[in-house]
Design a protein around this motif. Structure first.
Motif, PDB file in Angstrom:
ATOM      1  N   VAL A  24       0.835  -1.244  -0.052  1.00  0.00           N
ATOM      2  CA  VAL A  24      -0.013   0.069   0.088  1.00  0.00           C
ATOM      3  C   VAL A  24       0.863   1.363   0.047  1.00  0.00           C
ATOM      4  O   VAL A  24       2.081   1.082   0.512  1.00  0.00           O
ATOM      5  N   GLN A  25       0.466   2.327  -0.494  1.00  0.00           N
ATOM      6  CA  GLN A  25       1.058   3.462  -0.493  1.00  0.00           C
ATOM      7  C   GLN A  25       1.061   4.195   0.649  1.00  0.00           C
ATOM      8  O   GLN A  25       0.032   3.987   1.533  1.00  0.00           O
ATOM      9  N   THR A  26       1.960   5.302   1.191  1.00  0.00           N
ATOM     10  CA  THR A  26       1.959   6.032   2.319  1.00  0.00           C
ATOM     11  C   THR A  26       0.596   6.645   2.275  1.00  0.00           C
ATOM     12  O   THR A  26       0.129   7.369   1.213  1.00  0.00           O
ATOM     13  N   GLY A  27      -0.135   6.699   3.504  1.00  0.00           N
ATOM     14  CA  GLY A  27      -1.242   7.428   3.569  1.00  0.00           C
ATOM     15  C   GLY A  27      -2.424   6.372   3.598  1.00  0.00           C
ATOM     16  O   GLY A  27      -3.684   6.741   4.034  1.00  0.00           O
ATOM     17  N   GLY A  28      -2.205   5.153   2.980  1.00  0.00           N
ATOM     18  CA  GLY A  28      -3.352   4.444   2.564  1.00  0.00           C
ATOM     19  C   GLY A  28      -3.830   3.366   3.840  1.00  0.00           C
ATOM     20  O   GLY A  28      -3.237   3.575   4.994  1.00  0.00           O
ATOM     21  N   SER A  29      -4.562   2.492   3.717  1.00  0.00           N
ATOM     22  CA  SER A  29      -5.248   1.743   4.751  1.00  0.00           C
ATOM     23  C   SER A  29      -5.090   0.481   4.163  1.00  0.00           C
ATOM     24  O   SER A  29      -5.286  -0.091   3.083  1.00  0.00           O
ATOM     25  N   LEU A  30      -5.223  -0.598   5.238  1.00  0.00           N
ATOM     26  CA  LEU A  30      -5.053  -2.051   5.068  1.00  0.00           C
ATOM     27  C   LEU A  30      -5.672  -2.704   6.299  1.00  0.00           C
ATOM     28  O   LEU A  30      -5.842  -2.085   7.362  1.00  0.00           O
ATOM     29  N   ARG A  31      -6.596  -3.823   6.090  1.00  0.00           N
ATOM     30  CA  ARG A  31      -7.119  -4.359   7.110  1.00  0.00           C
ATOM     31  C   ARG A  31      -6.615  -5.881   7.452  1.00  0.00           C
ATOM     32  O   ARG A  31      -6.697  -6.522   6.438  1.00  0.00           O
ATOM     33  N   LEU A  32      -6.222  -6.194   8.448  1.00  0.00           N
ATOM     34  CA  LEU A  32      -5.486  -7.647   8.703  1.00  0.00           C
ATOM     35  C   LEU A  32      -6.531  -8.483   9.545  1.00  0.00           C
ATOM     36  O   LEU A  32      -7.207  -7.802  10.482  1.00  0.00           O
ATOM     37  N   SER A  33      -6.745  -9.652   9.162  1.00  0.00           N
ATOM     38  CA  SER A  33      -7.730 -10.513  10.010  1.00  0.00           C
ATOM     39  C   SER A  33      -7.078 -11.597  10.554  1.00  0.00           C
ATOM     40  O   SER A  33      -6.138 -12.219   9.960  1.00  0.00           O
ATOM     41  N   CYS A  34      -7.384 -12.126  11.497  1.00  0.00           N
ATOM     42  CA  CYS A  34      -6.793 -13.271  12.304  1.00  0.00           C
ATOM     43  C   CYS A  34      -7.966 -14.082  12.898  1.00  0.00           C
ATOM     44  O   CYS A  34      -8.953 -13.666  13.589  1.00  0.00           O
ATOM     45  N   ALA A  35      -8.094 -15.518  12.417  1.00  0.00           N
ATOM     46  CA  ALA A  35      -8.983 -16.314  12.741  1.00  0.00           C
ATOM     47  C   ALA A  35      -8.136 -17.464  13.830  1.00  0.00           C
ATOM     48  O   ALA A  35      -7.263 -17.943  13.135  1.00  0.00           O
ATOM     49  N   ALA A  36      -8.867 -17.678  14.735  1.00  0.00           N
ATOM     50  CA  ALA A  36      -8.259 -18.597  15.678  1.00  0.00           C
ATOM     51  C   ALA A  36      -9.087 -20.018  15.696  1.00  0.00           C
ATOM     52  O   ALA A  36     -10.542 -20.105  15.844  1.00  0.00           O
ATOM     53  N   SER A  37      -8.592 -21.081  15.527  1.00  0.00           N
ATOM     54  CA  SER A  37      -9.078 -22.380  15.740  1.00  0.00           C
ATOM     55  C   SER A  37      -8.814 -23.096  17.029  1.00  0.00           C
ATOM     56  O   SER A  37      -7.462 -23.285  17.249  1.00  0.00           O
ATOM     57  N   VAL A  38      -9.595 -23.409  17.707  1.00  0.00           N
ATOM     58  CA  VAL A  38      -9.532 -23.861  19.124  1.00  0.00           C
ATOM     59  C   VAL A  38      -9.798 -25.264  18.996  1.00  0.00           C
ATOM     60  O   VAL A  38     -11.087 -25.831  18.767  1.00  0.00           O
ATOM     61  N   THR A  39      -9.015 -26.160  19.350  1.00  0.00           N
ATOM     62  CA  THR A  39      -9.361 -27.751  19.101  1.00  0.00           C
ATOM     63  C   THR A  39     -10.221 -28.210  20.438  1.00  0.00           C
ATOM     64  O   THR A  39     -11.120 -29.209  20.044  1.00  0.00           O
ATOM     65  N   ILE A  40     -10.199 -27.418  21.456  1.00  0.00           N
ATOM     66  CA  ILE A  40     -11.076 -27.895  22.494  1.00  0.00           C
ATOM     67  C   ILE A  40     -12.088 -26.771  22.656  1.00  0.00           C
ATOM     68  O   ILE A  40     -11.444 -25.681  23.078  1.00  0.00           O
ATOM     69  N   SER A  41     -13.191 -27.240  22.472  1.00  0.00           N
ATOM     70  CA  SER A  41     -14.283 -25.999  22.499  1.00  0.00           C
ATOM     71  C   SER A  41     -14.347 -25.207  23.812  1.00  0.00           C
ATOM     72  O   SER A  41     -14.960 -24.128  24.047  1.00  0.00           O
ATOM     73  N   SER A  42     -14.099 -25.755  24.975  1.00  0.00           N
ATOM     74  CA  SER A  42     -14.316 -25.253  26.345  1.00  0.00           C
ATOM     75  C   SER A  42     -13.061 -24.472  26.634  1.00  0.00           C
ATOM     76  O   SER A  42     -13.349 -23.622  27.680  1.00  0.00           O
ATOM     77  N   ILE A  43     -12.142 -24.261  25.598  1.00  0.00           N
ATOM     78  CA  ILE A  43     -11.066 -23.241  25.985  1.00  0.00           C
ATOM     79  C   ILE A  43     -11.478 -21.878  25.614  1.00  0.00           C
ATOM     80  O   ILE A  43     -12.174 -21.695  24.490  1.00  0.00           O
ATOM     81  N   SER A  44     -11.000 -20.840  26.297  1.00  0.00           N
ATOM     82  CA  SER A  44     -11.400 -19.524  25.970  1.00  0.00           C
ATOM     83  C   SER A  44     -10.024 -18.752  25.934  1.00  0.00           C
ATOM     84  O   SER A  44      -9.053 -19.007  26.440  1.00  0.00           O
TER      85      SER A  44
END
Length: 116
Positions: free
Chosen positions: A12-32
């Motif tokens: 991206v050029q200076t002054g521009g915008s970007l959006r980063l996304s992060c998705a977490a996969s949790v193997t044990i559903s009870s984990i927070s």
């Protein structure tokens, strides 16, 4: 137990915008997930905190405060980083982070390059 996948990096050029996304996969559903956040690293610098969010608070690095916004969806286990007014010094590999019961988990990283 926790896998993190980032997306949204790019050029991206200076002054521009970007959006980063992060998705977490949790193997044990009870984990927070206690904390989710974003860090960044360049070849010349150690990995540094960009922004983190717990259930009720957020923390930003001074260098990004007012330009970046972190948002979290606890139901979906996602954490997004909206980056605006980008500067060349924001160029780095950005890593998603999650903390579960004191253990740190990292994504594979996504490159953000800001051209002058």
């Amino acid at each position: 137990q926790v896998q993190l996948v980032e997306s949204g990096g790019g050029l991206v050029q200076t002054g521009g915008s970007l959006r980063l996304s992060c998705a977490a996969s949790v193997t044990i559903s009870s984990i927070s997930i206690d904390v989710m956040g974003w860090y960044r690293q360049t070849p010349r610098k150690q990995r540094e905190l960009v922004a983190i969010t717990t259930g009720g608070s957020t923390t930003y690095a001074a260098s990004v405060k007012g330009r970046f916004t972190i948002s979290r969806d606890n139901a979906k286990n996602t954490a997004d980083l909206q980056m605006s007014s980008l500067k060349p010094e924001d160029t780095a590999v950005y890593y998603c982070n999650a903390i579960v019961a004191g253990k740190f988990y990292w994504g594979q990283g996504t490159q953000v390059t800001v051209s002058s």
